[in-house]
Motif scaffolding. Structure first.
Motif, PDB file in Angstrom:
ATOM      1  N   MET A   1     -37.891   4.937 -36.638  1.00 51.72           N
ATOM      2  CA  MET A   1     -37.847   6.366 -36.938  1.00 51.72           C
ATOM      3  C   MET A   1     -37.284   7.502 -37.760  1.00 51.72           C
ATOM      4  O   MET A   1     -37.100   6.390 -38.876  1.00 51.72           O
ATOM      5  N   ALA A   2     -38.915   7.938 -38.584  1.00 52.93           N
ATOM      6  CA  ALA A   2     -38.759   8.459 -39.458  1.00 52.93           C
ATOM      7  C   ALA A   2     -37.693   9.520 -39.783  1.00 52.93           C
ATOM      8  O   ALA A   2     -37.540  10.748 -39.447  1.00 52.93           O
ATOM      9  N   THR A   3     -37.397  10.244 -40.916  1.00 48.84           N
ATOM     10  CA  THR A   3     -36.500  11.386 -41.548  1.00 48.84           C
ATOM     11  C   THR A   3     -37.689  11.906 -42.407  1.00 48.84           C
ATOM     12  O   THR A   3     -38.138  11.540 -43.151  1.00 48.84           O
ATOM     13  N   ILE A   4     -37.619  12.785 -41.735  1.00 54.62           N
ATOM     14  CA  ILE A   4     -38.427  14.251 -42.521  1.00 54.62           C
ATOM     15  C   ILE A   4     -37.829  15.586 -42.975  1.00 54.62           C
ATOM     16  O   ILE A   4     -36.782  16.115 -42.383  1.00 54.62           O
ATOM     17  N   ARG A  27     -38.249  16.299 -34.270  1.00 57.69           N
ATOM     18  CA  ARG A  27     -37.424  15.821 -33.089  1.00 57.69           C
ATOM     19  C   ARG A  27     -37.809  15.291 -31.762  1.00 57.69           C
ATOM     20  O   ARG A  27     -37.153  14.432 -31.167  1.00 57.69           O
ATOM     21  N   GLU A  28     -38.086  16.326 -31.232  1.00 51.16           N
ATOM     22  CA  GLU A  28     -38.877  15.903 -29.679  1.00 51.16           C
ATOM     23  C   GLU A  28     -39.455  14.497 -30.151  1.00 51.16           C
ATOM     24  O   GLU A  28     -39.924  14.021 -28.957  1.00 51.16           O
ATOM     25  N   SER A 163     -47.390  23.302 -33.865  1.00 55.53           N
ATOM     26  CA  SER A 163     -47.946  22.117 -33.216  1.00 55.53           C
ATOM     27  C   SER A 163     -48.332  21.001 -33.112  1.00 55.53           C
ATOM     28  O   SER A 163     -48.054  19.823 -33.395  1.00 55.53           O
ATOM     29  N   ALA A 164     -49.659  21.189 -32.758  1.00 51.45           N
ATOM     30  CA  ALA A 164     -51.177  20.410 -33.127  1.00 51.45           C
ATOM     31  C   ALA A 164     -50.639  19.228 -34.683  1.00 51.45           C
ATOM     32  O   ALA A 164     -50.635  18.551 -35.260  1.00 51.45           O
ATOM     33  N   ILE A 170     -47.145  13.889 -37.953  1.00 52.66           N
ATOM     34  CA  ILE A 170     -46.133  12.861 -37.205  1.00 52.66           C
ATOM     35  C   ILE A 170     -46.671  11.584 -37.363  1.00 52.66           C
ATOM     36  O   ILE A 170     -46.377  10.548 -37.571  1.00 52.66           O
ATOM     37  N   SER A 171     -47.628  11.543 -37.096  1.00 58.20           N
ATOM     38  CA  SER A 171     -48.360  10.337 -36.228  1.00 58.20           C
ATOM     39  C   SER A 171     -49.332   9.578 -37.471  1.00 58.20           C
ATOM     40  O   SER A 171     -49.165   8.066 -37.383  1.00 58.20           O
TER      41      SER A 171
END
Length: 177
Positions: A1-4, A27-28, A163-164, A170-171
């Motif tokens: 889990m990362a914190t952004i 978060r999702e 979203s994309a 995130i990936s």
């Protein structure tokens, strides 16, 4: 889990909405997202975060000076972490080359080269403008063939594209952490 950490500067509120939307997407995906309005720099702490996303709106053909100053002041940290830039403007809706130019201008001005960037279409917030600004923005809208109905706000943001972009960013972080 990362914190952004999602730091933003907004003129009429659309960049704040984009920042919150990005945070919800993060978060999702199972990560922690902290959203910080750069108008209150006392709340900004980049220590302990795994990535930073900076969002800024265009007003009068430039990004807010306080966002530019934040990036310059935190350049070392931004260069050491995965980072992204979201530029919000009406130009992103009707003039993508100009919107890309705003991103290039911001990067040149700050010396920051984020790992990812996107130009996001903004909104005409007629219901939030005063009389003078409403009139000026209606004229801008007329010139760009955008909505001139000042009784309602016109949102041009492509939420699917946001979203994309979020998922892609995130990936890349997930691979690093």
């Amino acid at each position: 889990m990362a914190t952004i950490c999602i730091c933003y500067g907004t003129t009429d509120g659309q960049t704040a909405e984009v920042a919150e939307y990005v945070a919800a997407g993060i978060r999702e995906l199972g990560h922690v997202a902290r959203v910080v309005d750069l108008k209150d720099p006392a709340d900004v702490a980049l220590d302990g975060v795994d990535a930073v996303l900076v969002g800024a709106s265009i007003h009068m053909n430039s990004h807010a000076s306080y966002v530019v100053n934040f990036v310059k002041a935190n350049l070392t940290t931004l260069r050491s972490l995965p980072s992204a830039f979201v530029s919000v403007s009406l130009s992103a809706y009707g003039d993508p080359a100009r919107a890309t130019g705003y991103i290039e201008q911001f990067c040149a001005q700050t010396g920051w080269q984020p790992n990812a960037s996107i130009a996001v279409a903004g909104a005409l917030r007629y219901t939030r403008y005063g009389v003078v600004k409403r009139g000026l923005m209606k004229q801008v809208a007329r010139e760009k063939n955008l909505s001139t109905d000042t009784s309602v706000d016109a949102v041009y943001t492509d939420w699917d594209a946001v979203s994309a972009f979020t998922r892609d960013f995130i990936s890349k972080i997930a691979v690093r952490t």
